[in-house]
Design a protein around this motif. Sequence first.
Motif, short mmCIF file in Angstrom:
data_model
loop_
_atom_site.label_atom_id
_atom_site.label_comp_id
_atom_site.label_asym_id
_atom_site.label_seq_id
_atom_site.Cartn_x
_atom_site.Cartn_y
_atom_site.Cartn_z
N ASN A 1 34.86 -1.68 -22.78
CA ASN A 1 35.11 -2.70 -23.96
C ASN A 1 35.39 -1.45 -24.93
O ASN A 1 35.33 -0.27 -25.04
N LEU B 1 35.00 -1.93 -27.79
CA LEU B 1 33.68 -1.51 -29.48
C LEU B 1 32.63 -0.49 -28.72
O LEU B 1 32.26 0.27 -29.83
N MET B 2 32.45 -0.67 -26.99
CA MET B 2 32.03 0.67 -26.72
C MET B 2 32.56 2.37 -26.92
O MET B 2 31.57 2.59 -27.04
N GLU C 1 34.33 2.91 -29.81
CA GLU C 1 34.51 3.33 -30.34
C GLU C 1 32.04 3.66 -30.92
O GLU C 1 32.41 4.66 -31.81
N MET C 2 31.81 2.62 -30.85
CA MET C 2 30.88 3.24 -30.82
C MET C 2 30.37 4.88 -30.46
O MET C 2 29.84 5.69 -30.58
N ARG D 1 31.60 7.11 -31.98
CA ARG D 1 30.97 7.52 -33.84
C ARG D 1 30.14 8.61 -33.63
O ARG D 1 29.45 9.62 -33.89
N ALA D 2 29.25 8.14 -32.39
CA ALA D 2 27.78 8.97 -32.09
C ALA D 2 28.59 10.46 -31.57
O ALA D 2 27.47 11.68 -31.91
N ILE E 1 25.25 12.43 -32.10
CA ILE E 1 23.86 11.31 -31.97
C ILE E 1 23.40 11.05 -30.60
O ILE E 1 24.26 10.66 -29.69
N LEU F 1 23.45 9.32 -27.96
CA LEU F 1 23.26 7.43 -28.19
C LEU F 1 23.02 6.75 -27.10
O LEU F 1 21.53 6.05 -27.42
N GLY G 1 18.45 8.44 -33.04
CA GLY G 1 19.66 7.04 -33.07
C GLY G 1 20.47 6.44 -31.36
O GLY G 1 21.12 6.20 -31.51
N THR G 2 18.87 7.22 -30.84
CA THR G 2 19.41 6.21 -29.10
C THR G 2 19.52 4.69 -28.68
O THR G 2 18.09 4.28 -30.27
N LEU G 3 20.35 4.35 -28.41
CA LEU G 3 20.51 3.04 -28.10
C LEU G 3 19.69 2.34 -26.91
O LEU G 3 19.56 2.34 -26.04
N PHE G 4 20.89 3.51 -26.03
CA PHE G 4 20.39 3.26 -24.62
C PHE G 4 19.31 4.37 -23.61
O PHE G 4 19.88 5.51 -23.81
N CYS H 1 18.45 -0.18 -25.64
CA CYS H 1 18.70 -1.31 -24.55
C CYS H 1 18.47 -0.49 -23.61
O CYS H 1 19.03 0.74 -22.90
#
Lengths: 106, 369
Positions: B2, B4-5, B7-8, B11-12, B17, B19, B62-65, B92
């Motif tokens: 999607n 937003l994903m 875009e994320m 940005r990373a 970063i 991610l 900054g890791t999210l996944f 996540c």
Amino acid sequence: MSCLMTTYVARSKQVAARMLGGEMMIMSPRDTTLFNLNDVGSVIWESADGQTPLDDIVARLCVEFDVAPEVARQDAETFIQELAEHGIMHVSDQPIGAEPPRQEPS
Amino acid sequence: MNVLMEEMNRRALALNIPLGAQLDVTYRCNERCIHCYLDHDDHGEMTFDEMKDVLDQLADAGTLFLTLSGGEVFMRMDFFRILEYARKLSFCIKIKTNAFMIREKEADLIRDSDVSSVQVSIYSHRPEVHDAITLLPRSLERSVRGIRLMQERGVKVIIANVLMRQNMADYEGVRALAKSLGVESTIDPTITPKMDGDRAILGLGIGGQELRDVMHNADLVGNVDEFCATPPPVGDEDLDTVPCSASHTYCYISPYGDVFPCVQFPLPTGNVRKQKFLDIWRYSPQMNDVRSIRPRELPVCSSCSHIGTCTRCPGLAYMQGDMRGPSVQDCEKSYARTGIPSANMKLRFAATGGHPVEGQQIVNLVQIQ
């Protein structure tokens, strides 16, 4: 949310969240819905520790973003309501337990 | 993906970063899958405190996944402590497991940990095939039980099936099994060489004709005409793009603290027992070397008509001897998809006077060492 009683808001412990480029990214692991909070939303999110009254959060918004209290209050309540509907923010008239926010990488 | 994903990720990438990251908590495993690329002996896994430190550093970076994998994660007695700590850091989380050791208690704990998904390896719907690949008796029965227990608790489960000669005839059966269990399923025809460089297990891979059949199966790829279309003309954007997430927004950390650009890219870049993760991520010469790769500079692939649509894996290319060289397995996939030989294949055919043969395993024709 009533303006007459003290309101507390807390981030859900179930979500995944990380600050990225000055904006908070939040994901609900269950349905992988992704939210991107702007700078105002990020401040609310970081402040939503379950212990800080919403009034104090609104006051912080007024100072940081130079907005009138009634505008900040309205925006904050709308924002919190939306996140609460997705189950990623909890609202109560009592203090709520929560985890501290992560800092952005230095 | 999607908006937003995307875009994320954008940005990373711009902010350098990591991610996403995979942390293997152990290489030990109760199964001995015939295609596995790992050495299952314990050569000194990170302790729980070391794992905590790595997770803290990833969160700060900054890791999210976060993917927690192995080996088999449940071979670590402290796995749920690691998982709980990771969740407190708001990752996540995806878990990869064979689910053999998941009983009611483990399924409850997984449900309560709010992971985004659990990936379980299933190679066949038939015990005699699955168990012959895992070399563990009753492994299909136990893994299916684990899947069922998680699914009943609302955990999102994804069955992952690696296609080999041994189970090629069964992927429809695995898909039907997944459907009957109410879970998703994926298939992957990629066999990865062993971490020590041994390439013998590549012989387990499916042949060219079977790969073509998979690529042209609408149930698997959706719109076949679109998926298998002749690649469009190559443009500047294709040549200057970032080829994959390895070292750009993603990395891999072994149970021993070694940091790599990707789980499929065994180029050592540093060790978190000796250095800070962010120092490795930002300043490792190897990490930055991988980061510098652009399709335009690839000696063979830059002239290939597939360059804009190829799934070229720099890690597989690295394991073939040159991270800037072709990835033979991805040449095979592009050829199986479109029927158009890659630039690398054409070079080899010209050198040997050969040509692609239907049904023959192409890797034998185009192997580059």
